[in-house]
Motif scaffolding. Structure first.
Motif, mmCIF file in Angstrom:
data_model
loop_
_atom_site.group_PDB
_atom_site.id
_atom_site.type_symbol
_atom_site.label_atom_id
_atom_site.label_comp_id
_atom_site.label_asym_id
_atom_site.label_seq_id
_atom_site.Cartn_x
_atom_site.Cartn_y
_atom_site.Cartn_z
ATOM 1 N N UNK A 1 0.889 -1.018 -0.302
ATOM 2 C CA UNK A 1 0.490 -0.186 0.071
ATOM 3 C C UNK A 1 0.488 1.160 0.066
ATOM 4 N N UNK A 2 2.643 1.246 0.716
ATOM 5 C CA UNK A 2 3.095 2.255 1.080
ATOM 6 C C UNK A 2 3.769 2.591 -0.168
ATOM 7 N N UNK B 1 6.848 12.604 2.119
ATOM 8 C CA UNK B 1 7.082 11.404 1.970
ATOM 9 C C UNK B 1 6.231 10.629 3.080
ATOM 10 N N UNK B 2 6.574 9.266 3.790
ATOM 11 C CA UNK B 2 6.016 8.682 3.979
ATOM 12 C C UNK B 2 4.753 9.278 5.769
ATOM 13 N N UNK B 3 5.550 10.160 5.967
ATOM 14 C CA UNK B 3 4.867 10.909 7.319
ATOM 15 C C UNK B 3 3.440 12.025 6.557
ATOM 16 N N UNK B 4 4.095 12.231 5.785
ATOM 17 C CA UNK B 4 2.006 12.930 5.572
ATOM 18 C C UNK B 4 1.792 11.998 4.752
ATOM 19 N N UNK B 5 2.123 10.586 4.724
ATOM 20 C CA UNK B 5 1.423 9.899 3.223
ATOM 21 C C UNK B 5 0.431 8.852 4.783
ATOM 22 N N UNK B 6 0.861 8.598 5.653
ATOM 23 C CA UNK B 6 0.740 7.930 7.236
ATOM 24 C C UNK B 6 0.062 8.739 8.038
ATOM 25 N N UNK B 7 -0.490 10.448 7.379
ATOM 26 C CA UNK B 7 -1.369 11.087 8.631
ATOM 27 C C UNK B 7 -2.632 10.677 7.758
#
Length: 245
Positions: free
Chosen positions: A28-29, A182-188
């Motif tokens: 997914x990521x 990157x992944x930070x905003x994706x997790x949010x």
């Protein structure tokens, strides 16, 4: 029919593989940077789940459950092969994934190259195995419901990766703070999407529907008046006692 519809929508929105139980997060990521790639992988996941969940349901019903071998004869009725569930489920999934890989490589080499190592990794995608294990744990009664659950679970995962891919394509041009890129905003974003998907729970299950109010009968009205009168009399007596003191 109602049972099929309820299971279909519940598996997509409430029990979504990504937003409810966080399965299949690696793919997914990693494969959600482009919509075209996400669509290809999502379609492959739908196909694999639609095939493997019913197949594993048949294995569970006629081979793995306690007493499932009774169809071979009375002497096999006491056998319990449930300890082989993981091995047989994964073998079925690996076979279907290999078939998908061959078909994608044959008919869409560009998609095959875009997916890269993540296409064969569907075989060890926890969302795929999770679909079969949830099917077994929930004791889905029929093959049709098992197929329904496999398709709807795949659609739920497909919608999740498609939505995040579309957002990530647009967010490239946004002024995201450096620590969150990157992944930070994706997790949010994933967390916020999960909250949105979970909000469908009350609408689909009907748990929040208020009870129907019925008109009080004549006897109930008389009883209510008598209770009110008794309370007023008690209040008057208490007031007189306090006043006399």
């Amino acid at each position: 029919m109602l049972e099929h519809v309820e299971l279909f929508f519940k598996s997509i929105f409430i029990d979504n593989m990504v937003f409810a139980v966080f399965l299949g997060m690696c793919s997914y990521l990693a494969v959600s940077k482009k919509v075209s790639t996400a669509v290809g992988l999502g379609a492959a996941v739908i196909f694999v789940l639609a095939v493997t969940v019913p197949l594993n349901w048949l294995l569970d019903q006629y081979l793995l459950q306690d007493g499932a071998l009774a169809w071979l004869g009375p002497e096999y009725a006491d056998y319990n092969l449930s300890f082989l569930s993981f091995i047989l489920f994964i073998a079925t999934i690996a076979t279907m994934v290999q078939l998908v890989e061959i078909v994608v490589e044959k008919f869409s080499p560009s998609l095959y190259n875009s997916l890269g190592i993540f296409l064969p990794l569907i075989a060890v995608n926890c969302a795929i195995l999770g679909g079969s294990l949830f099917m077994q744990a929930r004791e889905i009664p029929t093959l049709g419901l098992a197929f329904n659950y496999g398709v709807s679970s795949g659609i739920g995962w497909f919608l999740a990766i498609l939505a995040i891919a579309a957002i990530r394509e647009k967010i490239r041009y946004s002024n995201v703070p450096a620590p969150l890129r990157g992944l930070g905003i994706t997790f949010i974003i994933t967390g916020l999407m999960g909250i949105g998907f979970q909000s469908f729970g009350g609408m689909l299950t009907g748990d929040n529907e208020p009870p129907e109010e019925t008109a009080p009968t004549t006897a109930e009205k008389i009883e209510e008046k008598e209770i009110k009168k008794e309370i007023e009399d008690e209040k008057a007596i208490s007031y007189n006692e306090v006043k006399n003191k």
